[in-house]
Each structure stands twice: as C-alpha cells, then as structure tokens.
Design a protein around this motif. Structure first.
Motif, PDB file in Angstrom:
ATOM      1  N   VAL A  17      59.916  26.548  33.108  1.00 55.63           N
ATOM      2  CA  VAL A  17      60.398  27.846  33.964  1.00 55.63           C
ATOM      3  C   VAL A  17      60.541  27.503  35.614  1.00 55.63           C
ATOM      4  CG1 VAL A  17      59.681  30.009  34.515  1.00 55.63           C
ATOM      5  CG2 VAL A  17      59.628  29.134  32.107  1.00 55.63           C
ATOM      6  N   SER A  18      59.357  26.705  35.919  1.00 58.25           N
ATOM      7  CA  SER A  18      59.363  26.405  37.738  1.00 58.25           C
ATOM      8  C   SER A  18      60.595  25.689  37.948  1.00 58.25           C
ATOM      9  CB  SER A  18      58.081  25.638  37.682  1.00 58.25           C
ATOM     10  OG  SER A  18      57.047  26.335  37.761  1.00 58.25           O
ATOM     11  N   TYR A  19      61.013  24.532  37.166  1.00 54.54           N
ATOM     12  CA  TYR A  19      62.300  23.835  37.528  1.00 54.54           C
ATOM     13  C   TYR A  19      63.468  24.655  37.505  1.00 54.54           C
ATOM     14  CZ  TYR A  19      65.724  20.171  36.856  1.00 54.54           C
ATOM     15  OH  TYR A  19      66.634  19.314  37.173  1.00 54.54           O
ATOM     16  N   PHE A  20      63.615  25.674  36.719  1.00 54.78           N
ATOM     17  CA  PHE A  20      64.892  26.529  36.846  1.00 54.78           C
ATOM     18  C   PHE A  20      64.732  27.322  37.848  1.00 54.78           C
ATOM     19  CE2 PHE A  20      65.180  24.899  32.368  1.00 54.78           C
ATOM     20  CZ  PHE A  20      66.489  24.577  32.253  1.00 54.78           C
ATOM     21  N   VAL A  21      63.491  27.976  38.251  1.00 53.21           N
ATOM     22  CA  VAL A  21      63.456  28.922  39.306  1.00 53.21           C
ATOM     23  C   VAL A  21      63.614  28.306  40.612  1.00 53.21           C
ATOM     24  CG1 VAL A  21      61.589  30.124  40.444  1.00 53.21           C
ATOM     25  CG2 VAL A  21      61.868  30.570  37.970  1.00 53.21           C
ATOM     26  N   LEU A  22      63.065  27.179  40.768  1.00 54.14           N
ATOM     27  CA  LEU A  22      63.258  26.281  41.912  1.00 54.14           C
ATOM     28  C   LEU A  22      64.728  25.963  42.185  1.00 54.14           C
ATOM     29  CD1 LEU A  22      60.552  23.718  41.707  1.00 54.14           C
ATOM     30  CD2 LEU A  22      60.786  25.425  43.697  1.00 54.14           C
ATOM     31  N   ASN A  30      63.469  16.010  42.914  1.00 55.07           N
ATOM     32  CA  ASN A  30      64.033  14.610  43.176  1.00 55.07           C
ATOM     33  C   ASN A  30      63.216  13.987  41.895  1.00 55.07           C
ATOM     34  OD1 ASN A  30      64.736  12.064  43.882  1.00 55.07           O
ATOM     35  ND2 ASN A  30      63.765  12.047  45.808  1.00 55.07           N
ATOM     36  N   LEU A  31      63.907  13.696  40.926  1.00 55.70           N
ATOM     37  CA  LEU A  31      63.520  13.037  39.584  1.00 55.70           C
ATOM     38  C   LEU A  31      63.296  11.321  39.963  1.00 55.70           C
ATOM     39  CD1 LEU A  31      65.175  14.986  36.911  1.00 55.70           C
ATOM     40  CD2 LEU A  31      62.936  15.379  37.910  1.00 55.70           C
ATOM     41  N   ASN A  32      64.096  10.894  40.651  1.00 51.48           N
ATOM     42  CA  ASN A  32      63.808   9.373  41.282  1.00 51.48           C
ATOM     43  C   ASN A  32      62.945   8.891  42.303  1.00 51.48           C
ATOM     44  OD1 ASN A  32      66.106   9.000  39.486  1.00 51.48           O
ATOM     45  ND2 ASN A  32      67.562   9.262  40.670  1.00 51.48           N
ATOM     46  N   TYR A  33      62.272   9.958  42.550  1.00 50.05           N
ATOM     47  CA  TYR A  33      61.353   9.612  43.917  1.00 50.05           C
ATOM     48  C   TYR A  33      60.374   8.758  43.606  1.00 50.05           C
ATOM     49  CZ  TYR A  33      57.938  10.168  47.228  1.00 50.05           C
ATOM     50  OH  TYR A  33      57.170  10.046  48.378  1.00 50.05           O
ATOM     51  N   PHE A  34      59.778   8.829  42.329  1.00 50.07           N
ATOM     52  CA  PHE A  34      58.446   7.866  42.040  1.00 50.07           C
ATOM     53  C   PHE A  34      59.182   6.785  41.886  1.00 50.07           C
ATOM     54  CE2 PHE A  34      56.919  12.317  41.168  1.00 50.07           C
ATOM     55  CZ  PHE A  34      55.688  12.200  41.666  1.00 50.07           C
ATOM     56  N   THR A  35      60.343   6.360  41.285  1.00 51.47           N
ATOM     57  CA  THR A  35      60.960   4.985  40.867  1.00 51.47           C
ATOM     58  C   THR A  35      61.295   4.405  42.479  1.00 51.47           C
ATOM     59  OG1 THR A  35      61.930   5.976  38.765  1.00 51.47           O
ATOM     60  CG2 THR A  35      62.738   3.764  39.667  1.00 51.47           C
ATOM     61  N   ASP A  36      61.800   4.990  43.212  1.00 52.34           N
ATOM     62  CA  ASP A  36      62.155   4.638  44.661  1.00 52.34           C
ATOM     63  C   ASP A  36      60.798   4.420  45.372  1.00 52.34           C
ATOM     64  OD1 ASP A  36      64.768   4.845  43.886  1.00 52.34           O
ATOM     65  OD2 ASP A  36      64.851   6.830  45.027  1.00 52.34           O
ATOM     66  N   SER A  37      59.758   5.163  45.262  1.00 54.44           N
ATOM     67  CA  SER A  37      58.622   5.049  46.080  1.00 54.44           C
ATOM     68  C   SER A  37      57.813   3.905  45.652  1.00 54.44           C
ATOM     69  CB  SER A  37      57.808   6.438  46.221  1.00 54.44           C
ATOM     70  OG  SER A  37      57.400   6.649  44.878  1.00 54.44           O
ATOM     71  N   ILE A  71      59.613  15.184  47.167  1.00 59.57           N
ATOM     72  CA  ILE A  71      59.622  15.332  45.790  1.00 59.57           C
ATOM     73  C   ILE A  71      60.354  16.549  45.579  1.00 59.57           C
ATOM     74  CG2 ILE A  71      58.367  15.873  43.858  1.00 59.57           C
ATOM     75  CD1 ILE A  71      55.819  14.272  44.913  1.00 59.57           C
ATOM     76  N   ILE A  72      60.322  17.597  46.421  1.00 57.43           N
ATOM     77  CA  ILE A  72      61.001  18.945  46.165  1.00 57.43           C
ATOM     78  C   ILE A  72      61.714  19.162  47.617  1.00 57.43           C
ATOM     79  CG2 ILE A  72      61.037  21.497  45.644  1.00 57.43           C
ATOM     80  CD1 ILE A  72      58.410  20.901  44.073  1.00 57.43           C
ATOM     81  N   LYS A  73      62.994  19.217  47.587  1.00 59.73           N
ATOM     82  CA  LYS A  73      63.850  19.188  48.707  1.00 59.73           C
ATOM     83  C   LYS A  73      64.763  20.299  48.658  1.00 59.73           C
ATOM     84  CE  LYS A  73      66.403  15.154  47.518  1.00 59.73           C
ATOM     85  NZ  LYS A  73      66.585  13.647  48.123  1.00 59.73           N
ATOM     86  N   LYS A  74      65.118  20.882  49.675  1.00 59.83           N
ATOM     87  CA  LYS A  74      66.211  22.013  49.859  1.00 59.83           C
ATOM     88  C   LYS A  74      67.608  21.276  49.599  1.00 59.83           C
ATOM     89  CE  LYS A  74      67.029  26.244  51.307  1.00 59.83           C
ATOM     90  NZ  LYS A  74      66.601  27.476  50.452  1.00 59.83           N
TER      91      LYS A  74
END
Length: 75
Positions: A17-22, A30-37, A71-74
């Motif tokens: 629900v949080s994912y859709f509300v965001l 940003n689902l690729n953030y952890f791979t990149d970091s 991780i979460i960006k506009k």
C-alpha cells in the motif's frame, strides 16, 4: 506460529500500500539503488585498501557511501 504468519502478511500489505501511495503522490522508489550503491561501496573499500597498503595506517577512509535520501525520490 499463526501470529507470525499474520504479522508477515500485515507487513507485506503495508509495504504494498505504501508503494502505491508514494506513486500517487509523485514519489518513486529507486529499486536499483542498493545494487548501484553496492558497486560504489565496493570500489570505495578497494580504493581505501590500496591507500592503506601504500600509505600506511595513517590514511583516513570515508566509508559513508550510502545516501538514504536517494532511495525515495520525487518524480
């Protein structure tokens, strides 16, 4: 045991629900953030290791390579 399963289902539901509300409010996870970091942090550790080997233990290393604000960006 049932309480643990019920708790896991509640947590998964809240995350979904949080994912859709965001997304509704114009934010993107940003689902690729952890791979990149991970790659960037591994490079920083490798560089630090090389500096310590060549310059000795007086070398200061910066291991702060994860920025949680990305991780979460506009959109």
């Amino acid at each position: 045991m049932f309480t643990i399963i019920k708790g896991i289902i509640w947590i998964a539901g809240i995350l979904a629900v949080s994912y859709f509300v965001l997304g509704y409010f114009g934010y993107q996870v940003n689902l690729n953030y952890f791979t990149d970091s991970k790659a960037r942090c591994e490079q920083a550790v490798s560089d630090c290791t090389n500096n310590v080997i060549h310059n000795g233990i007086d070398t200061k290393c910066n291991f702060n390579c994860v920025d949680p604000s990305l991780i979460i960006k506009k959109k």
